[in-house]
Design an enzyme around this catalytic site. Structure first.
Site, PDB file in Angstrom:
ATOM      1  N   ARG A 151       3.832  -2.311  -2.508  1.00 40.64           N
ATOM      2  CA  ARG A 151       4.232  -1.377  -3.012  1.00 40.64           C
ATOM      3  C   ARG A 151       5.373  -2.089  -3.865  1.00 40.64           C
ATOM      4  NH1 ARG A 151       3.139   0.681   2.147  1.00 40.64           N
ATOM      5  NH2 ARG A 151       1.889   2.380   2.049  1.00 40.64           N
ATOM      6  N   LYS A 174       6.409   1.639   4.695  1.00 35.90           N
ATOM      7  CA  LYS A 174       6.929   2.975   4.690  1.00 35.90           C
ATOM      8  C   LYS A 174       6.860   3.164   6.347  1.00 35.90           C
ATOM      9  CE  LYS A 174       4.714   5.421   0.956  1.00 35.90           C
ATOM     10  NZ  LYS A 174       3.713   6.487   0.738  1.00 35.90           N
ATOM     11  N   HIS A 242       2.393   0.478  -9.734  1.00 33.41           N
ATOM     12  CA  HIS A 242       1.592   0.809  -8.826  1.00 33.41           C
ATOM     13  C   HIS A 242      -0.028   0.711  -9.036  1.00 33.41           C
ATOM     14  CE1 HIS A 242       1.378   2.676  -4.849  1.00 33.41           C
ATOM     15  NE2 HIS A 242       0.388   3.487  -5.234  1.00 33.41           N
ATOM     16  N   ARG A 245      -1.164  -2.529  -7.435  1.00 35.18           N
ATOM     17  CA  ARG A 245      -1.415  -2.448  -5.907  1.00 35.18           C
ATOM     18  C   ARG A 245      -2.822  -1.754  -5.818  1.00 35.18           C
ATOM     19  NH1 ARG A 245       0.309  -1.329  -0.509  1.00 35.18           N
ATOM     20  NH2 ARG A 245      -0.208   0.792   0.058  1.00 35.18           N
ATOM     21  N   HIS A 268      -1.479   0.952   5.344  1.00 36.73           N
ATOM     22  CA  HIS A 268      -1.983   2.563   5.231  1.00 36.73           C
ATOM     23  C   HIS A 268      -1.845   2.965   6.795  1.00 36.73           C
ATOM     24  CE1 HIS A 268      -4.190   2.952   1.160  1.00 36.73           C
ATOM     25  NE2 HIS A 268      -2.892   2.831   1.163  1.00 36.73           N
ATOM     26  N   TYR A 277     -10.527   4.044  -1.846  1.00 33.37           N
ATOM     27  CA  TYR A 277     -11.179   2.837  -2.879  1.00 33.37           C
ATOM     28  C   TYR A 277     -12.535   2.726  -2.760  1.00 33.37           C
ATOM     29  CZ  TYR A 277      -6.137   1.990  -3.299  1.00 33.37           C
ATOM     30  OH  TYR A 277      -4.897   2.152  -3.314  1.00 33.37           O
TER      31      TYR A 277
END
Length: 296
Positions: A151, A174, A242, A245, A268, A277
């Protein structure tokens, strides 16, 4: 207690206990402030008394102000979390949030760039920069996004101790979660070139990527550099930092990577975030089939 006290406790809980990102903290606190302004409430018990029909009425007013489906869903998620926290603070033995379903969202497909486009973008941000070291910096950042699936915030959080990269890199994503990602030789070389050219001392505790005055590089500067490059290459507006990515994920999946491995590489929290995806890859395969098949 005052509304300000409630909001400060909520902010501290999100930032310190839940380790949410600063962006998420700001958004969740702002949503809670709007609810308090609309319904009042000077203590946890008052907020805890908020039921589904109260939320429904509040969100209807927000929709009347022009809030779209995606923003409404985010607002609802923030408010349910705030009410659940309030009920726990009020001593409710079952501090569950009110049951209310948000609007249905159409999940859009990421639009990946091709490997050639990714490389051209990285090279062009270098060529378009006003100074050599800035061009080397922007190229290194974009190659980290595409080659390692970072990210933009993760790339910009790297410090001087990351300047001498090996084949893998540990990043903090995150929620403070750490993961290990691969670093391509071209990326390692680009980071080394930038580190050599950077006019600012890259000390271990300071940001690796610097702005023109030596402070931390902002995401906006990277986005502007890529916007200039994509316009020069005639690429669509969806070719953002982004999207690099997204391209990393899509190209790995096309090459045979399994979803669990991809989930780990992307950082994730759930497999569901990674499964989108598979739709991207299926769309690409169908497109190739239609172009190649004589009956396509």
């Amino acid at each position: 207690m005052s509304a300000g006290d409630l909001l400060e406790a909520w902010r501290a809980h999100l930032a310190d206990n839940r380790r949410r990102s600063p962006h998420t903290v700001r958004a969740y606190v702002a949503a809670a402030a709007r609810l308090l302004a609309a319904r009042g409430g000077e203590d946890w018990a008052a907020v805890a008394a908020t039921e589904a029909h109260h939320l429904r009425s509040f969100l209807a007013e927000r929709r009347g102000e022009g809030l779209g489906n995606a923003s409404t869903a985010r607002e609802l998620s923030a408010l349910k979390a705030f009410i659940a926290f309030s009920r726990a603070q009020a001593g409710d033995p079952d501090p569950a949030a009110p049951r209310l379903r948000g609007p249905r969202l159409k999940k859009g497909l990421p639009r990946p760039v091709t490997p050639d486009e990714a490389e051209n973008l990285a090279d062009l941000v270098d060529g378009l920069a006003g100074e050599d070291w800035i061009g080397a910096r922007d190229r290194a950042v974009l190659l980290l996004l595409y080659g390692s699936g970072l990210r933009i915030a993760e790339a910009l959080s790297l410090t001087g101790r990351d300047a001498r990269m090996g084949e893998v890199l540990q990043v903090t994503g995150k929620g403070g979660k750490q993961r290990v990602v691969p670093v391509l030789p071209i990326t390692r070389a680009a980071v080394a070139e930038y580190a050599k050219a950077c006019p600012w001392p890259l000390t271990p505790a300071e940001p690796l990527f610097r702005g023109t005055k030596g402070g931390p590089l902002s995401a906006g500067m990277v986005q502007r550099a890529m916007a200039n490059a994509r316009r020069a290459l005639g690429l669509p507006d969806t070719a953002t930092p982004h999207s690099l990515r997204h391209s990393f994920a899509t190209h790995l999946l096309s090459a045979g990577a399994d979803l669990r491995s991809l989930q780990e590489l992307l950082g994730h929290a759930s497999l569901g975030s990674t499964q989108i995806y598979t739709r991207v890859d299926a769309a690409a395969l169908l497109d190739n089939y239609r172009k190649a098949h004589p009956r396509g």
